[in-house]
Design a protein around this motif. Structure first.
Motif, short mmCIF file in Angstrom:
data_model
loop_
_atom_site.label_atom_id
_atom_site.label_comp_id
_atom_site.label_asym_id
_atom_site.label_seq_id
_atom_site.Cartn_x
_atom_site.Cartn_y
_atom_site.Cartn_z
N ILE A 118 84.29 4.13 34.83
CA ILE A 118 82.99 4.77 34.95
C ILE A 118 82.63 5.60 33.72
O ILE A 118 81.46 5.89 33.47
CB ILE A 118 82.91 5.62 36.24
CG1 ILE A 118 81.44 5.89 36.62
CG2 ILE A 118 83.74 6.88 36.12
CD1 ILE A 118 81.27 6.48 38.01
N TRP A 121 80.82 3.18 31.69
CA TRP A 121 79.60 2.88 32.43
C TRP A 121 78.55 3.98 32.19
O TRP A 121 77.39 3.71 31.89
CB TRP A 121 79.94 2.76 33.91
CG TRP A 121 78.81 2.42 34.83
CD1 TRP A 121 77.97 3.29 35.46
CD2 TRP A 121 78.41 1.11 35.25
NE1 TRP A 121 77.08 2.61 36.25
CE2 TRP A 121 77.31 1.27 36.14
CE3 TRP A 121 78.85 -0.19 34.99
CZ2 TRP A 121 76.68 0.19 36.76
CZ3 TRP A 121 78.22 -1.25 35.59
CH2 TRP A 121 77.15 -1.07 36.46
N ASN A 122 78.98 5.22 32.33
CA ASN A 122 78.07 6.36 32.12
C ASN A 122 77.62 6.45 30.67
O ASN A 122 76.45 6.70 30.38
CB ASN A 122 78.76 7.66 32.53
CG ASN A 122 78.96 7.77 34.03
OD1 ASN A 122 78.33 7.05 34.79
ND2 ASN A 122 79.83 8.66 34.45
N GLN A 127 74.57 4.48 34.67
CA GLN A 127 74.74 5.19 35.93
C GLN A 127 73.49 5.17 36.78
O GLN A 127 72.39 5.46 36.31
CB GLN A 127 75.17 6.65 35.66
CG GLN A 127 75.48 7.46 36.91
CD GLN A 127 76.67 6.92 37.67
OE1 GLN A 127 76.70 5.76 38.06
NE2 GLN A 127 77.67 7.76 37.89
N LYS A 130 73.37 10.07 39.88
CA LYS A 130 73.80 11.18 39.04
C LYS A 130 73.98 12.43 39.90
O LYS A 130 73.23 12.67 40.84
CB LYS A 130 72.78 11.46 37.92
CG LYS A 130 72.69 10.33 36.91
CD LYS A 130 71.74 10.70 35.79
CE LYS A 130 71.64 9.59 34.76
NZ LYS A 130 72.89 9.34 34.07
N LYS A 193 82.35 17.32 32.83
CA LYS A 193 81.83 15.97 33.00
C LYS A 193 80.41 15.81 32.44
O LYS A 193 80.11 14.82 31.77
CB LYS A 193 81.84 15.61 34.48
CG LYS A 193 81.28 14.24 34.78
CD LYS A 193 81.20 14.00 36.26
CE LYS A 193 80.46 12.72 36.55
NZ LYS A 193 80.25 12.50 37.98
N GLU A 197 79.10 13.17 29.46
CA GLU A 197 78.05 12.18 29.69
C GLU A 197 76.94 12.32 28.66
O GLU A 197 76.43 11.32 28.14
CB GLU A 197 77.50 12.33 31.11
CG GLU A 197 78.48 11.88 32.19
CD GLU A 197 77.89 11.94 33.59
OE1 GLU A 197 76.66 12.20 33.70
OE2 GLU A 197 78.64 11.74 34.55
N LYS A 200 78.03 10.96 25.47
CA LYS A 200 78.38 9.54 25.58
C LYS A 200 79.83 9.26 25.18
O LYS A 200 80.15 8.26 24.52
CB LYS A 200 77.42 8.67 24.76
CG LYS A 200 75.97 8.78 25.23
CD LYS A 200 75.09 7.77 24.57
CE LYS A 200 73.64 7.90 25.01
NZ LYS A 200 73.46 7.77 26.48
N ASP A 202 83.24 7.87 26.02
CA ASP A 202 83.61 6.84 26.98
C ASP A 202 85.09 6.56 27.07
O ASP A 202 85.51 5.52 27.62
CB ASP A 202 82.85 5.55 26.68
CG ASP A 202 83.18 4.98 25.30
OD1 ASP A 202 84.05 5.55 24.62
OD2 ASP A 202 82.58 3.96 24.92
#
Length: 232
Positions: A118, A121-122, A127, A130, A193, A197, A200, A202
């Motif tokens: 994830i 993914w985010n 996503q 949220k 977190k 996000e 970015k 990952d």
């Protein structure tokens, strides 16, 4: 002699055919391919194998939580339809890869694992759900943190990340050794977190070096103490 050879070849073909029928299918897909496959699958069985706490903090839309680390993983997984595709994911892909292999052993025929989990993914902006709560340091606070006349090194890590824990001892040592000309700060990815996000990020571990508030170097993944010091 020829009869023996033909007999051997015939038996080999039969055995290969039988083995092929029982071969379980696990594919690890990148974010784009995973999303496309998910979208074209009717009523997909999408499984988040993280802990309930991680699941509650944000998940892929319509995902069901079956915790890989729980004792009843197999029992809960047995409730799924083995004749239909199963999509699994976790934080970065490690737990879901193990879960995918377990599902394969249990008789599931079509299993898709999300490469990078994830986090990727985010970071890719995929996503669907949220969290309404900002988790951890704000972007404004982060910008103040890196705005220094000294070099600033930020290390994003997590307790579940093996490479992060391998780097931890020498990064803590470097905090003291290099404190006169480099500010070294460790930030927990799970506790920040929202910041990850926004940036970015990952994957883990991540090391970012700033000078006068500007990023000058970044590394994703494990790096040795010797190589890290070259950039400081």
């Amino acid at each position: 002699m020829k009869l023996k050879i033909y007999t051997y070849l015939f038996i080999s073909i039969i055995l290969s055919s039988c083995q092929g029928q029982h071969t379980k299918k696990v594919e690890t897909l990148d974010v784009k391919t995973y999303a496309e496959k998910l979208n074209i699958t009717n009523n997909p069985q999408l499984i988040d194998v993280r802990t309930p706490e991680e699941y509650a903090s944000g998940k892929i839309n319509n995902a069901k939580n079956i915790n890989w680390n729980a004792n009843d993983f197999a029992t809960q997984a047995e409730k799924l339809d083995k004749s239909k595709p199963v999509f699994v994911y976790c934080k970065v892909g490690g737990r879901s890869a193990q879960a995918a292999n377990k599902l394969s052993e249990m008789g599931f025929k079509e299993i898709y694992n999300l490469d990078g989990g994830i986090m990727k993914w985010n970071a890719a902006g995929m996503q669907k759900e949220k969290s309404t709560t900002y988790i951890g340091m704000t972007d404004e606070a982060y910008q103040k943190l890196i705005a220094s006349d000294k070099k600033v090194m930020i290390n994003f890590s997590a307790v579940w990340c093996a490479p992060c824990q391998k780097m931890k001892p020498y990064i803590l040592k470097m905090q003291e050794e290099l404190k006169d000309h480099v500010t070294i700060i460790r930030l927990d990815a799970d506790e920040n977190k929202s910041l990850l996000e926004k940036m970015k990020i990952d994957g883990l571990p991540v090391v970012i070096v700033y000078e006068n508030g500007k990023e000058t170097w970044r590394n994703l993944g494990f790096i040795s103490e010797e190589d890290l010091k070259k950039h400081l």
